[in-house]
Design an enzyme around this catalytic site. Structure first.
Site, PDB file in Angstrom:
ATOM      1  N   GLU A  83       0.826  -1.206   0.000  1.00 28.68           N
ATOM      2  CA  GLU A  83       0.000   0.000   0.000  1.00 28.68           C
ATOM      3  C   GLU A  83       0.863   1.260   0.000  1.00 28.68           C
ATOM      4  O   GLU A  83       0.547   2.241  -0.691  1.00 28.68           O
ATOM      5  CB  GLU A  83      -0.928   0.006   1.221  1.00 28.68           C
ATOM      6  CG  GLU A  83      -1.947  -1.131   1.242  1.00 28.68           C
ATOM      7  CD  GLU A  83      -3.047  -0.971   0.212  1.00 28.68           C
ATOM      8  OE1 GLU A  83      -3.056   0.054  -0.505  1.00 28.68           O
ATOM      9  OE2 GLU A  83      -3.899  -1.867   0.117  1.00 28.68           O
ATOM     10  N   ASP A 230      -4.333  -9.688  -8.682  1.00 29.51           N
ATOM     11  CA  ASP A 230      -4.724  -8.771  -9.750  1.00 29.51           C
ATOM     12  C   ASP A 230      -3.601  -7.932 -10.341  1.00 29.51           C
ATOM     13  O   ASP A 230      -3.273  -8.035 -11.533  1.00 29.51           O
ATOM     14  CB  ASP A 230      -5.858  -7.857  -9.263  1.00 29.51           C
ATOM     15  CG  ASP A 230      -5.585  -7.234  -7.890  1.00 29.51           C
ATOM     16  OD1 ASP A 230      -4.502  -7.476  -7.334  1.00 29.51           O
ATOM     17  OD2 ASP A 230      -6.443  -6.491  -7.390  1.00 29.51           O
ATOM     18  N   GLU A 324     -18.655  -6.160  -2.744  1.00 30.96           N
ATOM     19  CA  GLU A 324     -17.280  -6.643  -2.593  1.00 30.96           C
ATOM     20  C   GLU A 324     -17.116  -8.050  -3.161  1.00 30.96           C
ATOM     21  O   GLU A 324     -16.062  -8.396  -3.665  1.00 30.96           O
ATOM     22  CB  GLU A 324     -16.862  -6.633  -1.120  1.00 30.96           C
ATOM     23  CG  GLU A 324     -16.350  -5.307  -0.628  1.00 30.96           C
ATOM     24  CD  GLU A 324     -15.005  -4.922  -1.224  1.00 30.96           C
ATOM     25  OE1 GLU A 324     -13.973  -5.063  -0.553  1.00 30.96           O
ATOM     26  OE2 GLU A 324     -14.984  -4.486  -2.393  1.00 30.96           O
ATOM     27  N   GLU A 342     -12.226   0.355  -9.722  1.00 30.55           N
ATOM     28  CA  GLU A 342     -11.786  -0.530 -10.809  1.00 30.55           C
ATOM     29  C   GLU A 342     -12.772  -0.580 -11.976  1.00 30.55           C
ATOM     30  O   GLU A 342     -12.374  -0.642 -13.137  1.00 30.55           O
ATOM     31  CB  GLU A 342     -11.541  -1.953 -10.268  1.00 30.55           C
ATOM     32  CG  GLU A 342     -10.275  -2.112  -9.468  1.00 30.55           C
ATOM     33  CD  GLU A 342     -10.376  -1.571  -8.061  1.00 30.55           C
ATOM     34  OE1 GLU A 342      -9.336  -1.418  -7.398  1.00 30.55           O
ATOM     35  OE2 GLU A 342     -11.518  -1.286  -7.611  1.00 30.55           O
ATOM     36  N   THR A 428      -1.218   1.129 -10.857  1.00 24.05           N
ATOM     37  CA  THR A 428      -2.438   0.487 -10.363  1.00 24.05           C
ATOM     38  C   THR A 428      -3.242   1.426  -9.480  1.00 24.05           C
ATOM     39  O   THR A 428      -4.424   1.219  -9.254  1.00 24.05           O
ATOM     40  CB  THR A 428      -2.105  -0.805  -9.595  1.00 24.05           C
ATOM     41  OG1 THR A 428      -3.289  -1.577  -9.407  1.00 24.05           O
ATOM     42  CG2 THR A 428      -1.468  -0.502  -8.239  1.00 24.05           C
TER      43      THR A 428
END
Length: 886
Positions: A83, A230, A324, A342, A428
């Site tokens: 993160e 991902d 989710e 996304e 990302t």
């Protein structure tokens, strides 16, 4: 952004319901979710390049000065390497990229001298200790001040990390090396990628979700394109685009071939086991896979991108937001939605590739839903439950970093941009890195370290980085022709496709035994189970346990049938549990200054009015009853008549309270938990059960609020006296709330959104929310009832029989909880000059509903009663799915 700066700065994130910031350590811990917070003004850094994209250059310049002046990267705090890399390091590099661009243009940032890059380099060095492993894979966490193995670091004992956590570093680390000329960062990121590539499952070319950072063994062996994996795939392709290294493209193509061979089941993307990729590992999908259509556009494989995107859009149209997680038949699996970007990202890329105006309509729907359901006085609040419309006090930094960036770019014309977006690649986290880095400071040899490539026959490889003029020659209906068969896929649900084994055999036989037909007393069924390698064990408590050993099956096809049978049995067990529950309800504060923006999650009652059958709900002003426990005749009936009564839990049965307030003339009731600090965020929702007698005489609606949610209403009464609420099965949009009512001038004058209320009222039919299906196992609603105490607390218990009186102590209810992601803090900075009154109008109505009780923000996940044990590797994917849900 202005709300964040006014109410939360210098905290990492904004809590939009309570209009304050989240400072780590000052709010109850949320577990791993808090690892993104490092006391480094996360949201401000994450938003820097978004300001420039939206042409807010003055605000950007002020924000950069703030970062340089105020942000400290040397805090004694443990943060997530992943993160911190994508949000903070990426944010600093993205900010630096657009800062030097603006400086070159000559109008803004003339004073800038690479200060953000210097901070990025400092942070890069603070992340490097995490790579001190034999494999080169980084530890998942690092202490910004003390590193990893230092006695005061409080980290460095972890053994596992997710594939995306270790494989989503190359863009930021390589950009840092190219910007500074210091090669060590790119070297470390490349080594981690090389190791993951070497550890892929060679027969399937898939990677697992979790890997041991010391041995390289796969810990979780299920594989998909969602959470945990991902961005690993994303960074392989984008590393090729940014760095020009063919090895990254070859690796991506190899993985992509495996994804399309095993995981892609259009329009679905289902996880499989890396060793047995023909078998699905789970029956649900998570929302993070919504990025994948956008990646497919960059790869040039447009048709499956359109199909998956359309399926996701149909789910959104049903629930307003993407849950989710949702099942293969499009039921809600996990009901939260933290405003993830996304899907908006994929929408932008599909519009860029096709030019189809349909995707502008999709974007318009996203914006309308955000404004209608997520907008609150101090920002946008995450959805706690998409079925009820209840909120979480959370606005993640990625909402400003990504969501607004992609939505703005979706609608922006070229003249709306002050620079050419095509000169940059998105990380990302949607941070901008210039493509000219590919030819700058190439300190890394382009030696191809990739070995043992599979020869692939995929004509799509020719289309990587596609030219739309070639892909869609004179065919504007191309995308529509692909979408058309999928437009009703969610409402009709997907027909279950034949298994791959059947596919290979033509129209092979169906599974010989379905879970719904199984009877443990049927000898024929037991014989079929034995053939499938499934054994049956009778437990002492009368339950039956099923165990599969695939090696004992008569054939590989029988083993696959056995695994499918076990999967169906899990689904059947879970479904039976859900059928014993009522869905959560909503309490919506509709009076000034809330106007329907504050939605509280409430527990239902098994008696009284069924709000699911009365869509309008019950609306009225609230009044506190006397006595407050409601266990005897109400002494202030004149204050309660034609109002919704507030009372405290305890000392008598729920049904008795309901009868007393109904007799006093109340039109509804709200029971507030007497357990100080309790919250629906930390405790499972429950149902108020009856008293074991006939409760048909109770006709008013009754709802239950935990202490924290109840205090929000009580605080509002103390502040505003007259507080009006709506009790309903789910939150209503404001057009529906005010339908047919005189709209007070103070409502129209006090908020920018309300200026268009007349228009909303004329269009109210189109804004009515759809009815929702019952909740999935992600919410627990155990039946609770109360009995008179004998020298102690009132008692309560979860009971699968909604009519059974409860007998055990209420504190004995045991439900597993799962952490979610939320922001917060108590610190607030002064408003910035850059945030003008015009920009900040939605903040004019601010709710003063901060509760003094402590809030613990955990999401509830109902544990599934296990009927499976001692599995071998053949069904390890299901074991991992079970662990993941718990």
């Amino acid at each position: 952004f202005c709300s964040q700066q006014e109410h939360a700065y210098p905290a990492d994130e904004l809590m939009p319901l309570t209009c304050r910031g989240r400072v780590r350590g000052q709010e109850p811990s949320r577990g791993d979710v808090d690892d993104a917070l490092g006391k480094f003004s996360l949201t401000l850094i994450d938003t820097l390049d978004t300001l420039v994209v939206l042409n807010k250059t003055k605000e950007f310049e002020e924000a950069v000065k703030k970062v340089i002046k105020d942000v400290n990267l040397d805090n004694d705090i443990v943060v997530s390497v992943f993160e911190t890399n994508i949000r903070v390091l990426g944010g600093l590099l993205g900010g630096h990229s657009v800062a030097i661009m603006l400086k070159e243009k000559g109008e803004y940032m003339q004073w800038y001298n690479g200060e953000l890059l210097h901070m990025a380099k400092e942070l890069g060095y603070k992340l490097l200790p995490a790579f001190n492993t034999t494999s080169g894979l980084p530890y998942p966490r690092v202490n910004l001040k003390f590193g990893v193995r230092h006695p005061e670091a409080r980290t460095g004992t972890e053994t596992d990390t997710c594939t995306a956590c270790a494989g989503t570093l190359i863009l930021e680390f390589a950009a840092l090396s190219r910007f500074t000329g210091t090669s060590i960062f790119e070297e470390y990121a490349r080594k981690a990628l090389d190791f993951i590539w070497e550890k892929r499952q060679r027969s399937s070319n898939l990677v697992g979700v979790t890997i041991n950072i010391h041995t390289g063994d796969w810990v979780r062996k299920d594989s998909g394109v969602g959470a945990g994996i991902d961005s690993y795939y994303e960074y392989l392709l984008k590393a090729y685009v940014l760095l020009g290294d063919d090895s990254f493209l070859e690796r991506f193509n190899t993985h992509y071939d495996a994804i399309m061979r095993y995981i892609s089941q259009p329009p679905l993307l289902l996880d499989v086991h890396i060793h047995k990729p023909m078998l699905n590992a789970r029956t649900w999908m998570d929302s993070l896979l919504a990025f994948f259509p956008g990646l497919q556009v960059l790869k040039g494989d447009i048709r499956p991108a359109i199909e998956t995107h359309e399926m996701l859009y149909q789910v959104i149209k049903k629930h307003n937001f993407l849950p989710e997680a949702f099942t293969t038949d499009f039921r809600v699996h996990w009901a939260q939605h933290p405003l993830r970007p996304e899907f908006a990202e994929s929408t932008y890329f599909l519009y860029k590739a096709t030019g189809d105006p349909y995707y502008l309509e999709v974007g318009k729907t996203l914006i309308e839903n955000l404004n209608k359901y997520a907008r609150v006085p101090c920002g946008f609040a995450a959805m706690k439950d998409v079925r009820t419309g209840s909120h979480e006090d959370r606005m993640d930094s990625f909402f400003l970093a990504e969501m607004f960036k992609y939505l703005y770019l979706l609608f922006a014309d070229k003249e709306d941009m002050i620079f050419d977006i095509e000169d940059y690649i998105f990380t990302t986290e949607a941070h901008l890195l210039p493509l000219w880095l590919s030819t700058t400071n190439q300190t890394i040899s382009k030696k191809n370290t990739t070995t043992e490539y599979t020869e692939l026959d995929d004509s799509n490889f020719d289309w990587t980085c596609p030219n739309t003029q070639i892909l869609f020659p004179n065919d504007p209906m191309f995308a529509q022709s692909i979408r058309e068969p999928l437009k009703n896929v969610v409402d009709k649900s997907c027909p279950r496709g034949i298994s791959r084994a059947e596919e290979s055999l033509g129209s092979g036989p169906k599974p010989p035994l379905r879970a719904r037909d199984f009877m443990a007393s049927n000898p024929e069924h037991l014989e079929i189970l034995k053939k499938m390698g499934v054994s049956l064990i009778h437990l002492k408590d009368g339950r039956v346990q099923l165990v599969q050993h695939a090696v004992q099956a008569a054939s590989s096809l029988d083993a696959e049938d056995g695994l499918r049978f076990m999967q169906e049995m899990i689904e059947l067990s879970s479904q039976q549990q859900k059928e014993q529950q009522l869905p959560p309800r909503a309490v919506q504060i509709v009076s000034h200054p809330f106007f329907g923006r504050v939605v509280l999650t409430a527990g239902p009652a098994q008696f009284g009015m069924d709000l699911s059958k009365h869509k309008a709900g019950t609306r009225g002003f609230v009044a506190t009853i006397k006595p407050y426990n409601g266990c005897s005749e109400i002494t202030n009936p004149e204050a309660v008549k034609e109002k919704i009564a507030l009372m405290q839990r305890g000392q008598c049965m729920f049904a008795e309270k309901a009868r007393n307030i109904q007799k006093a003339g109340a039109i509804g009731g709200i029971v507030i938990d007497d357990n100080e600090g309790s919250s629906s965020d930390t405790a499972p929702l429950f149902q108020m059960a009856g008293d074991g007698k006939n409760t048909d005489d109770i006709t008013i609606p009754m709802l239950f609020l935990f202490n924290k949610e109840g205090n929000i209403i009580l605080d509002a009464i103390r502040e505003y006296e007259a507080v009006e609420v709506l009790l309903s099965d789910k939150a209503k949009d404001r057009a529906t709330i005010f339908k047919g009512k005189m709209i007070p001038n103070y409502i129209i004058d006090s908020n920018l959104e309300m200026e268009n209320m007349d228009q909303k009222l004329s269009e109210n039919d189109s804004h009515k929310p759809n009815s929702e299906e019952a909740p999935s196992g992600s919410q627990d609603a155990g039946a609770l009832s109360e009995e008179p105490e004998e020298g102690g607390e009132s008692s309560a218990v979860t009971d699968p029989d909604p009519l059974s009186p409860a007998t055990a102590d209420r504190d004995s209810v045991s439900i597993s909880n799962q952490d979610s992601r939320l922001p917060g803090s108590d610190e607030a900075g002064a408003p910035e000059p850059a945030c003008t009154a015009e920009d900040n109008q939605p903040q004019e109505q601010q709710t003063e509903t901060e509760s003094n009780s402590k809030v613990n923000w955990d999401n509830k996940v109902q544990p599934m009663e296990s009927i499976l044990a001692d599995w071998n590797e053949d069904i390890e994917a299901f074991e991992m799915m079970e662990k993941d849900e718990l």
